[in-house]
Scaffold this motif. Sequence first.
Motif, PDB file in Angstrom:
ATOM      1  N   ILE A   1       4.472  -4.492   4.922  1.00 22.37           N
ATOM      2  CA  ILE A   1       4.285  -4.220   6.349  1.00 22.37           C
ATOM      3  C   ILE A   1       5.334  -3.236   6.859  1.00 22.37           C
ATOM      4  O   ILE A   1       5.025  -2.278   7.577  1.00 22.37           O
ATOM      5  CB  ILE A   1       4.356  -5.531   7.161  1.00 22.37           C
ATOM      6  N   LYS A   2       6.594  -3.442   6.475  1.00 22.71           N
ATOM      7  CA  LYS A   2       7.679  -2.576   6.969  1.00 22.71           C
ATOM      8  C   LYS A   2       7.530  -1.157   6.439  1.00 22.71           C
ATOM      9  O   LYS A   2       7.891  -0.187   7.121  1.00 22.71           O
ATOM     10  CB  LYS A   2       9.049  -3.145   6.538  1.00 22.71           C
ATOM     11  N   SER A   3       7.006  -1.011   5.222  1.00 25.77           N
ATOM     12  CA  SER A   3       6.843   0.324   4.638  1.00 25.77           C
ATOM     13  C   SER A   3       5.881   1.188   5.437  1.00 25.77           C
ATOM     14  O   SER A   3       5.948   2.416   5.405  1.00 25.77           O
ATOM     15  CB  SER A   3       6.361   0.221   3.192  1.00 25.77           C
ATOM     16  N   LEU A   4       4.976   0.551   6.178  1.00 23.71           N
ATOM     17  CA  LEU A   4       3.978   1.294   6.949  1.00 23.71           C
ATOM     18  C   LEU A   4       4.608   2.126   8.059  1.00 23.71           C
ATOM     19  O   LEU A   4       3.983   3.067   8.573  1.00 23.71           O
ATOM     20  CB  LEU A   4       2.936   0.331   7.534  1.00 23.71           C
ATOM     21  N   ASP A   5       5.858   1.796   8.446  1.00 19.00           N
ATOM     22  CA  ASP A   5       6.549   2.589   9.464  1.00 19.00           C
ATOM     23  C   ASP A   5       6.753   4.027   9.009  1.00 19.00           C
ATOM     24  O   ASP A   5       6.917   4.927   9.839  1.00 19.00           O
ATOM     25  CB  ASP A   5       7.909   1.963   9.785  1.00 19.00           C
TER      26      ASP A   5
END
Length: 226
Positions: A152-156
Amino acid sequence: MAILILIGSIISFLAFRVFYFLGLPVPEVIAKGITSEFFVFYAFYCFFKNQDKSIAFTRYGIKMLCGLSLAVIADIAINLHIPAGISVFLVMQIFYILAYQEFKPFSFKNFALTVVMSIVFLAGDQLSPFFNLKTLFLPIAIYTFFLAGAAIKSLDAILLPNKRARIVPAASLIFLASDFVLQFTLGDICDLPFAADQVVNNVCHVLYYAAQFMLAHSLSEDFIEE
Protein backbone atom coordinates in the motif's frame (compact mmCIF):
# COMPACT_ATOMS: atom_id res chain seq x y z
CA MET A 1 28.76 -4.77 -15.09
CA ALA A 2 25.01 -4.54 -14.48
CA ILE A 3 24.31 -6.85 -17.42
CA LEU A 4 26.84 -9.38 -16.10
CA ILE A 5 25.19 -9.43 -12.68
CA LEU A 6 21.76 -9.95 -14.21
CA ILE A 7 23.03 -12.69 -16.53
CA GLY A 8 24.78 -14.37 -13.60
CA SER A 9 21.58 -14.35 -11.56
CA ILE A 10 19.54 -15.84 -14.40
CA ILE A 11 22.14 -18.56 -15.06
CA SER A 12 22.29 -19.35 -11.34
CA PHE A 13 18.51 -19.61 -11.07
CA LEU A 14 18.12 -21.77 -14.18
CA ALA A 15 21.08 -24.00 -13.28
CA PHE A 16 19.69 -24.87 -9.88
CA ARG A 17 16.22 -25.46 -11.35
CA VAL A 18 17.84 -27.97 -13.75
CA PHE A 19 19.71 -29.60 -10.85
CA TYR A 20 16.43 -30.14 -8.99
CA PHE A 21 14.75 -31.48 -12.13
CA LEU A 22 17.58 -34.00 -12.56
CA GLY A 23 17.33 -34.97 -8.91
CA LEU A 24 20.85 -33.79 -8.03
CA PRO A 25 21.41 -33.31 -4.27
CA VAL A 26 21.87 -29.53 -4.14
CA PRO A 27 20.77 -28.03 -0.80
CA GLU A 28 18.05 -25.40 -1.25
CA VAL A 29 19.86 -23.09 1.18
CA ILE A 30 22.88 -22.97 -1.16
CA ALA A 31 20.85 -22.64 -4.36
CA LYS A 32 18.58 -19.88 -3.11
CA GLY A 33 21.30 -18.18 -1.09
CA ILE A 34 23.65 -17.84 -4.07
CA THR A 35 20.88 -16.61 -6.37
CA SER A 36 19.61 -14.13 -3.78
CA GLU A 37 23.03 -12.59 -3.34
CA PHE A 38 22.93 -11.37 -6.94
CA PHE A 39 20.12 -8.86 -6.34
CA VAL A 40 22.03 -7.48 -3.34
CA PHE A 41 25.20 -7.10 -5.44
CA TYR A 42 23.10 -5.41 -8.11
CA ALA A 43 21.50 -3.05 -5.57
CA PHE A 44 24.85 -1.93 -4.16
CA TYR A 45 26.24 -1.53 -7.68
CA CYS A 46 23.29 0.66 -8.74
CA PHE A 47 23.36 2.74 -5.56
CA PHE A 48 27.09 3.55 -5.57
CA LYS A 49 27.28 4.03 -9.33
CA ASN A 50 24.51 6.61 -9.04
CA GLN A 51 26.57 9.64 -8.04
CA ASP A 52 23.86 12.28 -8.50
CA LYS A 53 21.61 11.48 -5.54
CA SER A 54 19.47 13.82 -3.48
CA ILE A 55 19.40 13.54 0.31
CA ALA A 56 15.90 12.01 0.18
CA PHE A 57 16.94 9.44 -2.42
CA THR A 58 20.08 8.60 -0.43
CA ARG A 59 17.92 7.88 2.61
CA TYR A 60 15.62 5.78 0.41
CA GLY A 61 18.60 3.88 -0.97
CA ILE A 62 20.17 3.10 2.41
CA LYS A 63 16.88 1.73 3.77
CA MET A 64 16.30 -0.28 0.59
CA LEU A 65 19.82 -1.75 0.79
CA CYS A 66 19.11 -2.82 4.38
CA GLY A 67 15.86 -4.48 3.32
CA LEU A 68 17.41 -6.32 0.38
CA SER A 69 20.35 -7.49 2.50
CA LEU A 70 17.94 -8.83 5.13
CA ALA A 71 16.13 -10.71 2.36
CA VAL A 72 19.24 -12.84 1.76
CA ILE A 73 19.59 -13.57 5.48
CA ALA A 74 15.90 -14.47 5.64
CA ASP A 75 16.21 -16.76 2.60
CA ILE A 76 19.03 -18.67 4.26
CA ALA A 77 17.28 -18.82 7.65
CA ILE A 78 14.02 -20.09 6.14
CA ASN A 79 15.78 -22.84 4.22
CA LEU A 80 17.71 -23.88 7.33
CA HIS A 81 14.33 -24.14 9.08
CA ILE A 82 15.28 -21.46 11.58
CA PRO A 83 12.07 -20.09 13.16
CA ALA A 84 13.44 -16.53 13.12
CA GLY A 85 13.39 -16.55 9.29
CA ILE A 86 9.88 -15.16 9.01
CA SER A 87 10.81 -12.48 11.58
CA VAL A 88 13.70 -11.38 9.38
CA PHE A 89 11.36 -11.15 6.39
CA LEU A 90 9.03 -9.04 8.55
CA VAL A 91 11.87 -6.64 9.44
CA MET A 92 12.72 -6.51 5.72
CA GLN A 93 9.17 -5.31 4.99
CA ILE A 94 9.54 -2.68 7.71
CA PHE A 95 12.68 -1.35 6.00
CA TYR A 96 10.78 -1.23 2.71
CA ILE A 97 7.98 0.75 4.36
CA LEU A 98 10.55 3.13 5.88
CA ALA A 99 12.13 3.54 2.44
CA TYR A 100 8.72 4.37 0.93
CA GLN A 101 8.31 7.06 3.61
CA GLU A 102 10.61 9.17 1.45
CA PHE A 103 7.81 9.44 -1.13
CA LYS A 104 5.16 10.70 1.28
CA PRO A 105 4.65 10.48 5.08
CA PHE A 106 2.63 7.52 6.33
CA SER A 107 -1.04 8.46 6.64
CA PHE A 108 -4.21 7.14 8.25
CA LYS A 109 -5.39 6.24 4.73
CA ASN A 110 -2.33 3.99 4.31
CA PHE A 111 -3.08 2.33 7.65
CA ALA A 112 -6.78 1.82 6.91
CA LEU A 113 -6.12 0.30 3.48
CA THR A 114 -3.46 -1.97 5.03
CA VAL A 115 -5.93 -3.24 7.62
CA VAL A 116 -8.59 -3.89 4.97
CA MET A 117 -6.18 -5.71 2.65
CA SER A 118 -4.83 -7.84 5.53
CA ILE A 119 -8.34 -8.83 6.63
CA VAL A 120 -9.33 -9.76 3.08
CA PHE A 121 -6.23 -11.94 2.59
CA LEU A 122 -6.53 -13.67 5.97
CA ALA A 123 -10.27 -14.22 5.55
CA GLY A 124 -9.58 -15.76 2.15
CA ASP A 125 -7.06 -18.16 3.69
CA GLN A 126 -9.40 -19.07 6.53
CA LEU A 127 -12.35 -19.72 4.24
CA SER A 128 -10.36 -21.55 1.57
CA PRO A 129 -10.69 -25.36 1.58
CA PHE A 130 -6.97 -25.64 0.75
CA PHE A 131 -5.59 -23.98 3.90
CA ASN A 132 -5.34 -24.98 7.53
CA LEU A 133 -3.26 -22.31 9.26
CA LYS A 134 -3.60 -23.83 12.76
CA THR A 135 -1.03 -22.32 15.16
CA LEU A 136 0.61 -20.40 12.31
CA PHE A 137 -2.34 -18.02 12.01
CA LEU A 138 -0.89 -15.34 14.32
CA PRO A 139 2.62 -15.10 12.79
CA ILE A 140 1.12 -15.21 9.28
CA ALA A 141 -1.39 -12.50 10.24
CA ILE A 142 1.38 -10.24 11.58
CA TYR A 143 3.56 -10.76 8.51
CA THR A 144 0.57 -10.22 6.20
CA PHE A 145 -0.09 -6.86 7.86
CA PHE A 146 3.42 -5.58 7.15
CA LEU A 147 3.50 -7.14 3.67
CA ALA A 148 0.22 -5.41 2.81
CA GLY A 149 1.52 -2.22 4.43
CA ALA A 150 4.58 -2.19 2.17
CA ALA A 151 2.44 -2.77 -0.93
CA ILE A 152 0.00 0.00 0.00
CA LYS A 153 2.76 2.47 0.94
CA SER A 154 4.65 1.80 -2.30
CA LEU A 155 1.67 3.15 -4.26
CA ASP A 156 2.63 6.67 -3.12
CA ALA A 157 5.42 6.51 -5.71
CA ILE A 158 2.79 6.78 -8.45
CA LEU A 159 2.24 10.42 -7.43
CA LEU A 160 5.89 11.32 -7.99
CA PRO A 161 6.49 13.30 -11.21
CA ASN A 162 9.30 11.02 -12.42
CA LYS A 163 7.76 8.01 -14.16
CA ARG A 164 10.74 5.84 -13.16
CA ALA A 165 9.25 5.81 -9.66
CA ARG A 166 6.53 3.46 -10.90
CA ILE A 167 8.98 0.56 -10.83
CA VAL A 168 8.67 0.57 -7.02
CA PRO A 169 4.91 -0.14 -6.72
CA ALA A 170 5.18 -2.60 -9.60
CA ALA A 171 7.94 -4.47 -7.75
CA SER A 172 6.07 -4.36 -4.45
CA LEU A 173 2.90 -5.78 -5.99
CA ILE A 174 4.89 -8.55 -7.69
CA PHE A 175 6.46 -9.31 -4.30
CA LEU A 176 2.95 -9.51 -2.87
CA ALA A 177 2.03 -11.95 -5.63
CA SER A 178 5.12 -14.08 -4.90
CA ASP A 179 4.13 -14.42 -1.24
CA PHE A 180 0.57 -15.26 -2.27
CA VAL A 181 1.92 -18.10 -4.42
CA LEU A 182 4.40 -19.08 -1.68
CA GLN A 183 1.65 -20.11 0.71
CA PHE A 184 0.57 -22.80 -1.78
CA THR A 185 4.02 -24.41 -1.45
CA LEU A 186 3.77 -24.85 2.32
CA GLY A 187 2.77 -28.47 2.68
CA ASP A 188 2.10 -28.21 6.41
CA ILE A 189 -0.68 -25.62 5.96
CA CYS A 190 -1.80 -26.10 2.36
CA ASP A 191 -3.05 -28.98 0.25
CA LEU A 192 -3.26 -28.03 -3.43
CA PRO A 193 -4.21 -31.19 -5.36
CA PHE A 194 -4.49 -29.65 -8.84
CA ALA A 195 -0.97 -28.16 -9.23
CA ALA A 196 2.46 -29.77 -8.97
CA ASP A 197 4.54 -28.43 -6.06
CA GLN A 198 7.59 -27.85 -8.24
CA VAL A 199 5.60 -25.78 -10.75
CA VAL A 200 4.13 -23.58 -8.02
CA ASN A 201 7.56 -23.29 -6.37
CA ASN A 202 9.17 -22.11 -9.62
CA VAL A 203 6.44 -19.53 -10.21
CA CYS A 204 6.96 -18.24 -6.67
CA HIS A 205 10.73 -17.88 -7.17
CA VAL A 206 10.39 -16.16 -10.55
CA LEU A 207 8.05 -13.56 -9.05
CA TYR A 208 10.23 -13.15 -5.95
CA TYR A 209 13.49 -12.57 -7.82
CA ALA A 210 11.80 -10.31 -10.37
CA ALA A 211 10.47 -8.11 -7.56
CA GLN A 212 13.77 -7.92 -5.70
CA PHE A 213 15.74 -7.08 -8.85
CA MET A 214 13.23 -4.36 -9.71
CA LEU A 215 13.67 -2.84 -6.25
CA ALA A 216 17.44 -3.06 -6.67
CA HIS A 217 17.19 -1.39 -10.07
CA SER A 218 15.18 1.44 -8.52
CA LEU A 219 18.45 2.60 -6.94
CA SER A 220 20.03 3.33 -10.31
CA GLU A 221 18.46 6.79 -10.77
CA ASP A 222 17.09 9.46 -8.43
CA PHE A 223 13.36 9.59 -9.12
CA ILE A 224 12.33 11.39 -5.91
CA GLU A 225 13.54 14.90 -6.71
CA GLU A 226 13.48 16.49 -10.13
